[in-house]
Design an enzyme around this catalytic site. Structure first.
Site: not given
Ligand code: GLU
Length: 476
Positions: A70-72, A76, A105, A112, A368
């Site tokens: 959670h540092h940023r 994702k 960056d 995940k 993304s």
């Molecule tokens: N699942 C992809 C990965 O392992 C993409 C993750 C994303 O786009 O957030 O990098």
């Protein structure tokens, strides 16, 4: 395939931690506890929920979401759809996301998810019900949102699943202005971005091309610089494997083998990647494609004679067992965690150059990030600049024409004045990201005399995340 026995394998989270520890030995001293905090998985959600099947019965589905850091914010990372996904696996992959984002960056923490369902075999209605309910579970626990946690595709998921997630989230948050930024990898028609689908494979191409451009490194490996004529084996023909193979072939490499779980095609003269794709699309299988050789055990393809091996399927493919037989000079990790630490030790000892996953497959999350930015700004990247750029280009051409007293043909003029489309911005920014990150890792590796490119990549990640903790004032 070796990866099928994933449940019996060693802990993936432990393997990522092992790699972290190896790199942390080279880090400068930090306040006590900081490295432990960076390494730790901050939050894990485990859900079990019912969905109703068409025959009226109920099936209980299991799912996970691990937020490693959670540092940023937001966190994702993709959502993996596979019947045997485990909590440990998503924790390991989430940790990998934290380091991956830092390396390129992308200002996010790593996460995940996993849903224990076979999205390829199950009817779409069942996958849809499971996806929508999983999204509702995440939303109910504040585990999804544009500033909280933003999922994306991973193994077994794609635009279809991301569309269901976006739609469900929006239905639950009808007045939220930025709702579509809750997930990336969406279809274009639902606020996706040009170039996201091919981003990981294209990023692999950019990263590999940059590595191959280094004459000194190639001399050490006994290879000529450049991609042209390099014999490449790609393991996996999903979104990542197919696009990596396609761009590598377009860039002049000879792709001698591609494979799916059913087997591997092998043609020493090079395969026609588009023809393989069309064949699989039409027949549903890689079998019977007219290639000189078909290997029913796809793991054998890893050991084919080639210059570059691109594992682009699942984890745990190159192990202490088969590493002594790998014949490639370069292993380019397009998949997440395809090489075990023990397998890698053997590769390195044999002088094989390993370009690590935590850098090489970062193209997906990079684009993304661009999609998320587009969703937050509610405008596509080309809209504000295309016409302006076209006008500026036209003025330069007119000035040159006046000075040289000559005129370009209409065709030449049209080509030179054309302003950038969204795809042009995305691909240029992706190339820039991959090239810069490679140079940083390579320089760190050489100047700090580290054991491998992977250690250098992790060390860079550790230092960036540690710096964030200290400068953002989020470490007690
Ligand atoms: N699942 C992809 C990965 O392992 C993409 C993750 C994303 O786009 O957030 O990098």
């Amino acid at each position: 395939m070796a990866g099928q026995n994933r449940r019996q394998r060693r802990s993936m989270f432990a393997a990522v931690c092992q790699r972290f520890d190896e790199a942390a030995r080279f880090a400068r001293p930090y306040p006590p506890g900081l490295l432990d905090q960076i390494k730790a998985c901050n939050a894990v959600l485990h859900v079990q929920f019912p969905i109703r099947l068409d025959d009226g019965s109920v099936r209980v589905i299991e799912g996970y979401r691990a937020q490693h850091s959670h540092h940023r914010l937001p966190c994702k990372g993709g959502i993996r759809y596979a019947p045997n996904v485990t909590q440990d696996e998503v924790m390991g992959l989430a940790a990998l996301m934290t380091y991956k984002c830092a390396i390129v960056d992308v200002p996010f923490g790593g996460a995940k998810g996993g849903i224990c369902i076979d999205s390829r075999k199950e009817p779409p209605e069942i996958v849809e019900r499971a996806t929508r309910r999983y999204t509702a579970e995440l939303a109910a626990r504040n585990f999804i949102g544009p500033g909280i946690d933003v999922p994306a595709p991973d193994y077994g998921s794609g635009e279809r699943e991301m569309a269901w997630i976006a739609d469900t989230y929006r239905a639950l948050n009808p007045t939220q202005l930025d709702a579509y930024a809750c997930v990336t990898g969406k279809p274009l028609s639902l606020h996706g971005i040009e170039g996201r689908r091919e981003a990981t494979g294209l990023g692999v191409y950019y990263g590999l091309a940059e590595a191959l451009d280094d004459p000194e490194e190639m001399r050490r490996l006994g290879l000529a610089p450049g991609l042209a004529g390099k014999r490449v084996v790609v393991q996996g023909f999903g979104n990542v494997g197919y696009h990596a193979a396609k761009y590598l072939a377009e860039g002049g490499a000879v792709v001698v083998s591609v494979s799916t779980i059913e087997g591997a095609l092998y043609d020493p003269d090079g395969l026609d990647i588009e023809a393989v794709r069309r064949h699989i699309e039409a027949s549903g299988t890689i079998r019977d494609f007219p290639a000189p050789h078909f290997l029913p055990n796809p793991a054998e393809a890893l050991e084919l004679d080639c210059d570059i091996l691109v594992p682009a399927a699942l984890e745990n493919q190159i192990t202490a067992e088969n590493a002594p037989r790998i014949r490639a000079r370069i292993v380019a990790e397009a998949a997440n965690d395809p090489t075990t630490p023990e397998g890698e030790a053997i590769l390195l000892q044999r002088g094989i150059f390993v370009i690590p996953d935590v850098y090489l497959n970062a193209g997906g999350v990079t684009v993304s990030y661009f999609e998320w930015l587009k969703n937050l700004s509610h405008v596509s990247f080309d809209r504000m600049s295309r016409r302006y750029q076209e006008n500026a280009n036209a003025k330069v051409i007119e000035a040159i024409e006046a000075l040289t007293e000559s005129r370009l043909s209409e065709d030449q003029r049209a080509r030179l004045t054309r302003g950038p489309d969204e795809i042009d911005f995305v691909q240029a920014a992706l190339a820039d990201t991959m090239v810069h990150a490679y140079r940083a890792i390579h320089t760190t590796w050489r100047t700090r005399q580290l054991p491998s490119l992977r250690v250098a990549a992790y060390l860079i990640a550790i230092e960036k995340v540690a710096n964030d903790y200290l400068t953002l004032g989020i470490f007690p």
